[in-house]
Design a protein around this motif. Structure first.
Motif, short mmCIF file in Angstrom:
data_model
loop_
_atom_site.label_atom_id
_atom_site.label_comp_id
_atom_site.label_asym_id
_atom_site.label_seq_id
_atom_site.Cartn_x
_atom_site.Cartn_y
_atom_site.Cartn_z
N THR A 1 3.77 1.88 -65.91
CA THR A 1 4.57 2.19 -64.47
C THR A 1 3.16 2.53 -63.35
OG1 THR A 1 4.49 4.24 -64.95
CG2 THR A 1 6.54 2.76 -65.61
N PRO A 2 3.54 2.47 -62.16
CA PRO A 2 2.29 2.91 -61.35
C PRO A 2 2.12 4.53 -61.72
CG PRO A 2 3.91 1.91 -59.91
CD PRO A 2 4.53 2.07 -61.47
N HIS A 3 2.87 5.31 -62.29
CA HIS A 3 2.47 6.67 -62.82
C HIS A 3 1.53 6.49 -64.04
CE1 HIS A 3 5.84 8.95 -60.82
NE2 HIS A 3 6.34 7.75 -60.55
N LEU B 1 -2.17 5.50 -62.42
CA LEU B 1 -2.76 6.51 -61.73
C LEU B 1 -3.11 7.76 -62.56
CD1 LEU B 1 -0.20 6.11 -58.40
CD2 LEU B 1 -2.62 5.83 -58.70
#
Length: 87
Positions: free
Chosen positions: A3-5, A8
């Motif tokens: 996921t983007p989480h 990042l």
């Protein structure tokens, strides 16, 4: 699947904050048909002389599905803010 989480937190911008915003949208029959006609594969120019029969068939099918003629759904938007940790 990441996921983007997940991505990042491995980067310099690993301090994450997120907010989820939701609101309900209600469409009537004309709005549903209008939305369908906004797609390239069912645009009025593509339908040509089949436009009116398409709209009539869509209206009948939609009202057969829901005689009240209204459809609701929830739109969810997530805002993700990524910052570098202080220091």
């Amino acid at each position: 699947m990441s996921t983007p989480h997940d991505v990042l937190v491995t980067l310099p911008f690993s301090e994450l904050e997120s907010a989820l915003y939701e609101h309900r949208v209600t469409y009537d029959v004309d709005a549903v048909i209008g939305l369908q006609l906004s797609y390239s594969y069912s645009a009025p120019a593509r339908l040509g002389d089949r436009l009116e029969p398409f709209k009539e068939a869509a209206r009948k099918a939609l009202l057969d599905l829901d005689p009240a003629g209204t459809w609701e759904y929830t739109v969810a938007t997530e805002v993700l803010i990524a910052r570098r940790p202080a220091g």
